[in-house]
Design a protein around this motif. Structure first.
Motif, PDB file in Angstrom:
ATOM      1  N   PHE A  44       0.792  -1.230   0.000  1.00  0.00           N
ATOM      2  CA  PHE A  44       0.000   0.000   0.000  1.00  0.00           C
ATOM      3  C   PHE A  44       0.825   1.281   0.000  1.00  0.00           C
ATOM      4  CE2 PHE A  44      -2.864  -3.187   1.783  1.00  0.00           C
ATOM      5  CZ  PHE A  44      -3.977  -3.006   0.983  1.00  0.00           C
ATOM      6  N   MET A  45       2.139   1.185   0.113  1.00  0.00           N
ATOM      7  CA  MET A  45       2.964   2.385   0.101  1.00  0.00           C
ATOM      8  C   MET A  45       4.053   2.323  -0.964  1.00  0.00           C
ATOM      9  SD  MET A  45       3.348   3.417   4.130  1.00  0.00           S
ATOM     10  CE  MET A  45       4.227   4.905   3.681  1.00  0.00           C
ATOM     11  N   VAL A  46       4.891   1.302  -0.911  1.00  0.00           N
ATOM     12  CA  VAL A  46       6.025   1.239  -1.834  1.00  0.00           C
ATOM     13  C   VAL A  46       5.557   1.029  -3.265  1.00  0.00           C
ATOM     14  CG1 VAL A  46       8.152   0.019  -2.400  1.00  0.00           C
ATOM     15  CG2 VAL A  46       7.534   0.384   0.005  1.00  0.00           C
ATOM     16  N   VAL A  47       4.646   0.082  -3.461  1.00  0.00           N
ATOM     17  CA  VAL A  47       4.172  -0.198  -4.819  1.00  0.00           C
ATOM     18  C   VAL A  47       3.492   1.025  -5.448  1.00  0.00           C
ATOM     19  CG1 VAL A  47       2.578  -1.601  -6.195  1.00  0.00           C
ATOM     20  CG2 VAL A  47       4.017  -2.685  -4.457  1.00  0.00           C
ATOM     21  N   PRO A  48       2.576   1.723  -4.750  1.00  0.00           N
ATOM     22  CA  PRO A  48       2.000   2.942  -5.364  1.00  0.00           C
ATOM     23  C   PRO A  48       3.024   4.018  -5.691  1.00  0.00           C
ATOM     24  CG  PRO A  48       0.633   2.197  -3.545  1.00  0.00           C
ATOM     25  CD  PRO A  48       1.889   1.380  -3.502  1.00  0.00           C
ATOM     26  N   ILE A  49       4.043   4.165  -4.827  1.00  0.00           N
ATOM     27  CA  ILE A  49       5.079   5.167  -5.113  1.00  0.00           C
ATOM     28  C   ILE A  49       5.840   4.798  -6.387  1.00  0.00           C
ATOM     29  CG2 ILE A  49       7.264   6.124  -4.302  1.00  0.00           C
ATOM     30  CD1 ILE A  49       6.152   6.010  -1.467  1.00  0.00           C
ATOM     31  N   LEU A  50       6.216   3.524  -6.504  1.00  0.00           N
ATOM     32  CA  LEU A  50       6.936   3.096  -7.704  1.00  0.00           C
ATOM     33  C   LEU A  50       6.060   3.221  -8.949  1.00  0.00           C
ATOM     34  CD1 LEU A  50       8.771  -0.079  -6.326  1.00  0.00           C
ATOM     35  CD2 LEU A  50       9.712   2.215  -6.678  1.00  0.00           C
ATOM     36  N   LEU A  51       4.769   2.895  -8.812  1.00  0.00           N
ATOM     37  CA  LEU A  51       3.856   3.033  -9.951  1.00  0.00           C
ATOM     38  C   LEU A  51       3.702   4.500 -10.347  1.00  0.00           C
ATOM     39  CD1 LEU A  51       1.932   1.642 -11.912  1.00  0.00           C
ATOM     40  CD2 LEU A  51       0.128   1.853 -10.189  1.00  0.00           C
ATOM     41  N   THR A  52       3.653   5.394  -9.360  1.00  0.00           N
ATOM     42  CA  THR A  52       3.558   6.826  -9.653  1.00  0.00           C
ATOM     43  C   THR A  52       4.789   7.310 -10.408  1.00  0.00           C
ATOM     44  OG1 THR A  52       2.195   7.202  -7.686  1.00  0.00           O
ATOM     45  CG2 THR A  52       3.313   9.111  -8.625  1.00  0.00           C
ATOM     46  N   VAL A  53       5.966   6.854  -9.972  1.00  0.00           N
ATOM     47  CA  VAL A  53       7.198   7.236 -10.673  1.00  0.00           C
ATOM     48  C   VAL A  53       7.171   6.731 -12.108  1.00  0.00           C
ATOM     49  CG1 VAL A  53       9.698   6.984 -10.705  1.00  0.00           C
ATOM     50  CG2 VAL A  53       8.518   7.319  -8.526  1.00  0.00           C
ATOM     51  N   TRP A  54       6.727   5.498 -12.306  1.00  0.00           N
ATOM     52  CA  TRP A  54       6.687   4.925 -13.652  1.00  0.00           C
ATOM     53  C   TRP A  54       5.720   5.702 -14.551  1.00  0.00           C
ATOM     54  CZ3 TRP A  54       9.236   2.208 -16.950  1.00  0.00           C
ATOM     55  CH2 TRP A  54       8.594   1.588 -18.025  1.00  0.00           C
ATOM     56  N   ILE A  55       4.542   6.037 -14.036  1.00  0.00           N
ATOM     57  CA  ILE A  55       3.564   6.787 -14.832  1.00  0.00           C
ATOM     58  C   ILE A  55       4.083   8.188 -15.134  1.00  0.00           C
ATOM     59  CG2 ILE A  55       1.232   7.771 -14.809  1.00  0.00           C
ATOM     60  CD1 ILE A  55       0.334   5.390 -13.166  1.00  0.00           C
ATOM     61  N   SER A  56       4.827   8.775 -14.176  1.00  0.00           N
ATOM     62  CA  SER A  56       5.323  10.144 -14.385  1.00  0.00           C
ATOM     63  C   SER A  56       6.306  10.234 -15.536  1.00  0.00           C
ATOM     64  CB  SER A  56       5.980  10.659 -13.099  1.00  0.00           C
ATOM     65  OG  SER A  56       7.219   9.998 -12.856  1.00  0.00           O
ATOM     66  N   ALA A 285       0.309  14.716 -13.786  1.00  0.00           N
ATOM     67  CA  ALA A 285      -0.125  14.687 -12.388  1.00  0.00           C
ATOM     68  C   ALA A 285       0.800  13.825 -11.545  1.00  0.00           C
ATOM     69  CB  ALA A 285      -1.558  14.167 -12.300  1.00  0.00           C
ATOM     70  N   SER A 286       1.259  12.697 -12.082  1.00  0.00           N
ATOM     71  CA  SER A 286       2.188  11.834 -11.343  1.00  0.00           C
ATOM     72  C   SER A 286       3.521  12.532 -11.131  1.00  0.00           C
ATOM     73  CB  SER A 286       2.393  10.524 -12.100  1.00  0.00           C
ATOM     74  OG  SER A 286       1.182   9.798 -12.197  1.00  0.00           O
ATOM     75  N   ALA A 287       3.972  13.306 -12.113  1.00  0.00           N
ATOM     76  CA  ALA A 287       5.212  14.072 -11.938  1.00  0.00           C
ATOM     77  C   ALA A 287       5.053  15.105 -10.825  1.00  0.00           C
ATOM     78  CB  ALA A 287       5.595  14.753 -13.254  1.00  0.00           C
ATOM     79  N   MET A 288       3.891  15.767 -10.774  1.00  0.00           N
ATOM     80  CA  MET A 288       3.620  16.709  -9.682  1.00  0.00           C
ATOM     81  C   MET A 288       3.590  15.992  -8.342  1.00  0.00           C
ATOM     82  SD  MET A 288       0.611  19.112 -11.247  1.00  0.00           S
ATOM     83  CE  MET A 288       0.746  19.885 -12.861  1.00  0.00           C
ATOM     84  N   ALA A 289       2.922  14.822  -8.301  1.00  0.00           N
ATOM     85  CA  ALA A 289       2.796  14.089  -7.040  1.00  0.00           C
ATOM     86  C   ALA A 289       4.151  13.633  -6.528  1.00  0.00           C
ATOM     87  CB  ALA A 289       1.862  12.887  -7.233  1.00  0.00           C
ATOM     88  N   PHE A 290       4.993  13.117  -7.417  1.00  0.00           N
ATOM     89  CA  PHE A 290       6.307  12.663  -6.964  1.00  0.00           C
ATOM     90  C   PHE A 290       7.185  13.842  -6.569  1.00  0.00           C
ATOM     91  CE2 PHE A 290      10.616  10.844  -7.663  1.00  0.00           C
ATOM     92  CZ  PHE A 290      10.536   9.858  -6.697  1.00  0.00           C
ATOM     93  N   SER A 291       7.043  14.964  -7.253  1.00  0.00           N
ATOM     94  CA  SER A 291       7.782  16.169  -6.852  1.00  0.00           C
ATOM     95  C   SER A 291       7.336  16.621  -5.465  1.00  0.00           C
ATOM     96  CB  SER A 291       7.564  17.287  -7.874  1.00  0.00           C
ATOM     97  OG  SER A 291       8.019  16.915  -9.156  1.00  0.00           O
TER      98      SER A 291
END
Length: 311
Positions: A44-56, A285-291
């Motif tokens: 619920f934490m690491v996988v969503p973060i990695l997915l967000t980076v990939w989408i960004s 949006a994923s780039a904004m979220a990871f930033s």
């Protein structure tokens, strides 16, 4: 004199005994008991973060399938700085966080001192009342504050009108909308931070205050020379939580202003939601979220370094 529990021989005076290293069986059982929690964190934490980076790193609309993603590399991140909307939301976020911290920290310390030191009845009830503003759902509180801020018929404007002051466009003016949301945020969160300050005050030994009184130090001198320095680690934690909560603000803005008027309350969290779910630009949006995630990590690291230096 202390005795070494493993050898049975007296420990050398003035030397702190290091704890014995964990045995293999203890490490194995620790891993077994921790594995469910680590599995949940990973899912619920690491996988969503990695997915967000990939989408960004891709161009992708949320209205299409994942197979339609187009590789863009770091172009989404580079495009953020040329996006006037992103710069505006970043500026509003920084201003919002600064105002929240500047107002919240002194108020929480003051209320904590008033609720901890004076010997008066009802302190527990006051703490409960302050903390209640934090546990009530934000949506419900935001609706109430929306009525309080309402022009003409809202209680705030009616109070100003009773003393001959023209009503203020609390949420309808670009000059006051963000400040009005800051006031709402401080009112909602101040009880939580006050409880944290009181918890920190309980960790200060009473003998230090007795020694200070013997030396002739009054309340003000005790506060500046003893209480505040001893609260350093607690206040670092409070500042960190206050900054993170302020950066993540979303519900009041979504309910009360929708980022308006004229974009004056559009912060990063709201911009991310709008870019992803209204415009369908998941990559941006994923780039904004990871930033935003990296910004929070940087702030947390800076505060942790500051706390270590105070030791």
């Amino acid at each position: 004199m202390t005795t070494d529990v493993h050898t049975g021989t007296p420990a050398a005076p003035g030397r702190t005994r290091r704890p014995a290293p964990a045995r293999p069986s203890e490490r194995r059982w620790a891993a077994i008991f921790l594995s469910p929690a680590m599995l949940v964190i990973g899912i619920f934490m690491v996988v969503p973060i990695l997915l967000t980076v990939w989408i960004s790193l891709h161009e992708w609309s949320m209205f299409t399938s994942l197979g339609d993603m187009t590789w863009r590399g770091l172009d989404n991140y580079a495009g953020l700085w040329s996006d006037a909307g992103f710069r505006n939301s970043l500026r509003n976020t920084v201003l919002y966080v600064l105002l929240v911290v500047v107002l919240t920290i002194p108020l929480s310390v003051l209320l904590g001192l008033l609720l901890y030191f004076p010997t008066m009845r009802g302190k527990a009830a006051i703490r409960t009342a302050l903390f209640a503003t934090y546990v009530v759902p934000t949506v419900a509180i935001a609706m109430v504050w929306g009525a309080l801020y309402a022009p003409t018929y809202g209680p705030f404007d009616q109070i100003l009108g009773a003393v001959g002051i023209t009503g203020i466009g609390w949420l309808s003016s670009p000059d006051t909308a963000l400040i009005s949301l800051v006031v709402f945020h401080v009112w909602q969160m101040i009880g939580y931070y006050t409880v944290l300050v009181v918890a920190g005050l309980t960790q200060i030994p009473g003998e230090l205050y007795e020694a200070a009184r013997v030396d002739g130090a009054g309340f003000w001198r005790q506060t500046t020379s003893l209480t505040l320095p001893m609260l350093g680690r607690t206040m670092t934690f409070v500042v960190l939580i206050a900054v993170v909560n302020a950066i993540q603000v979303f519900d009041p803005i979504y309910i009360l202003t929708q980022g308006g008027p004229a974009g004056s309350t559009e912060v990063l969290s709201f911009t991310i939601q709008r870019t992803a779910f209204e415009y369908g630009l998941a990559g941006q949006a994923s780039a904004m979220a990871f930033s935003l995630f990296l910004l929070m990590v940087a702030v947390g690291a800076a505060l942790m370094v500051a706390m270590r230096r105070r030791r």
